[in-house]
Design an enzyme around this catalytic site. Sequence first.
Site, PDB file in Angstrom:
ATOM      1  CD  GLN A   1     -10.209   3.418   6.350  1.00  0.00           C
ATOM      2  OE1 GLN A   1     -10.881   3.448   5.334  1.00  0.00           O
ATOM      3  NE2 GLN A   1      -8.881   3.332   6.325  1.00  0.00           N
TER       4      GLN A   1
ATOM      5  CB  CYS B   1      -9.143   1.719   2.717  1.00  0.00           C
ATOM      6  SG  CYS B   1      -7.546   1.576   1.906  1.00  0.00           S
TER       7      CYS B   1
ATOM      8  CG  PHE C   1      -3.201  -4.536  -3.517  1.00  0.00           C
ATOM      9  CD1 PHE C   1      -3.336  -3.429  -4.338  1.00  0.00           C
ATOM     10  CD2 PHE C   1      -1.982  -4.776  -2.916  1.00  0.00           C
ATOM     11  CE1 PHE C   1      -2.275  -2.590  -4.567  1.00  0.00           C
ATOM     12  CE2 PHE C   1      -0.909  -3.936  -3.141  1.00  0.00           C
ATOM     13  CZ  PHE C   1      -1.060  -2.843  -3.968  1.00  0.00           C
TER      14      PHE C   1
ATOM     15  CE1 TYR D   1      -5.995  -8.160 -12.263  1.00  0.00           C
ATOM     16  CE2 TYR D   1      -4.898 -10.269 -12.420  1.00  0.00           C
ATOM     17  CZ  TYR D   1      -4.948  -8.995 -11.925  1.00  0.00           C
ATOM     18  OH  TYR D   1      -3.962  -8.556 -11.094  1.00  0.00           O
TER      19      TYR D   1
ATOM     20  CG  HIS E   1      -9.344   5.433   0.179  1.00  0.00           C
ATOM     21  ND1 HIS E   1      -9.176   4.733   1.348  1.00  0.00           N
ATOM     22  CD2 HIS E   1     -10.599   5.942   0.236  1.00  0.00           C
ATOM     23  CE1 HIS E   1     -10.285   4.817   2.076  1.00  0.00           C
ATOM     24  NE2 HIS E   1     -11.165   5.545   1.417  1.00  0.00           N
TER      25      HIS E   1
END
Length: 477
Positions: free
Chosen positions: A259, A265, A309, A356, A418
């Site tokens: 990256q 990330c 995210f 989820y 991360h």
Amino acid sequence: MGTIVCFVIVLICCVASSVGDTVANCTHEDLLGSWIFHMSEGGHDKTIDCSKPGPVHKVITISLSSYNTAIVESDHEIGTYNLIYNQGFEVEVGFHTLFAFFAWETLNDTHTKYWCNKTMYGWAHDNLGNNWACFIAMKQPDKAVLQSELPENTNGIVKGTPSKLLRNKLALQAPYMNDMQFIMELNKQQRSWVADSYPELESMTYEQVLSRSGHGNGPIVRSKLPRKLKFSSVVKTFPESFDWRNVNGQNFVSPVRNQGSCGSCYAFASMAMLEARIRIATNNTQTPVFSPQEVVSCSQYAQGCAGGFPFLIAGKYAHDFGVVEEQCYPYLGKDTDKCEPAMVDCKRHYVAKYEYVGGYYGACSEEKMIEDLVAFGPIAVAIEVYPDFQQYKSGIYHHVTSVERNSPPFNPFELTNHAVLVVGYGADPSSGEKYWIVKNSWGESWGEKGFVRIRRGVDEIAISSLAQQSFPIPELE
Ligand SMILES: *[C@@H]1O[C@H](CO)[C@@H](O)[C@H](O)[C@H]1NC(C)=O
Ligand SMILES: *[C@@H]1O[C@H](CO)[C@@H](O)[C@H](O)[C@H]1NC(C)=O
Ligand SMILES: *[C@@H]1O[C@H](CO)[C@@H](O)[C@H](O)[C@H]1NC(C)=O
Ligand SMILES: *[C@@H]1O[C@H](CO)[C@@H](O)[C@H](O)[C@H]1NC(C)=O
């Protein structure tokens, strides 16, 4: 147009964190209550610009209660909602999906403020991805249970901005130096893993090395979760070890990438998850490599090189907008002023559904991670990165708390968050120490050919509490 629709269902597992991005730090409790959504006129397509939402067309009140139930107050229609880490929330009622980040703004060079009772402009659309509108939501200040805990003069005012924390900026521009004393101490204090120096990092500044290991408003947030519902537990057995890089001799994990110094990330972990799952779904007959740069430059569900995210990228962005292949939007490793339209004949790959694990935020466990990893493929997770992680070379990593990096003239390191990809698990045959096998995005020279084994069974560096996952339905058209 030749659009390839890849049916990938993304299930998201577990707890709150802050991998990066906005300064908001809101909890599930903050969400509970009645929210008023001010909607702009619908009927738009996904190119809608919600920074200029237009006049309010209608107002809807939705109450969010325990067990992730959302109820439209006018017609009592029932749906669900989910907190997205500590950053925002998504509501699904009837045929509609609404998502927004919590409100925040930059006050001046050193301070930012956020609110957990209102949102930024967000996006609404129907379940077929049509009929887009913008909205802003505000919570009704009725049972303001939490307000008392959040006095106005400290509430939400955060030192630092989303992209640049309050650090010594000049010092951060200094070239990075490996701290040999630190590395020596790490190797002296334990035998489980080996620390080494990475001379190539010395061509980067401290700031660049820090961006690479994540972002953050400081420490990871583990906000209180909703109470768990009791599920009938079926005892299942799993293999002692499993590795998607070698399943009966076949590798389903795409190559390790780098990256660079952009805090992307989350985009790399998301693309790597989708890449592996397509390989698995097609028995390696399709091996696309996806573009993290398109996400960095174009996705409004993330903050470019300042973080994001996996839930919102491998899940929501891939669902709403789709992702493109690398050659369509090659990696630059930096923010761009605008999103270049992808080449006309670039295929977009979509995921069909994401949610989820267990149906709502917080219903997950390490066993669940293993179950879904084996059944469906690699899982993107967020981990807490300490300075020692940077120096990992081989072995089974755990954070060595007894050694501090102390390189003069200052120590700019702080805990960052991360995103990486779990591709397997196992245990050391002699010590019995259990580990996760994790793919990083720092190139092949880092760690074990770009991978790291992380201690398992103890939620080391929050790995299992911050997991998310997805699985593809093996059907491509
Ligand atoms: C920035 O805003 C914060 C909060 O209002 C304040 O305490 C601080 O003094 C301000 N700093 C500058 C440099 O204006
Ligand atoms: C949000 O909470 C703050 C107090 O923390 C209050 O001053 C403000 O009016 C509230 N906003 C809304 C929309 O209720
Ligand atoms: C976020 O809030 C939690 C409490 O809900 C707190 O423990 C944590 O330190 C906060 N994190 C940041 C970065 O402010
Ligand atoms: C998957 O591919 C491998 C290697 O090409 C082949 O041996 C195997 O039979 C394939 N499996 C299925 C289910 O098609």
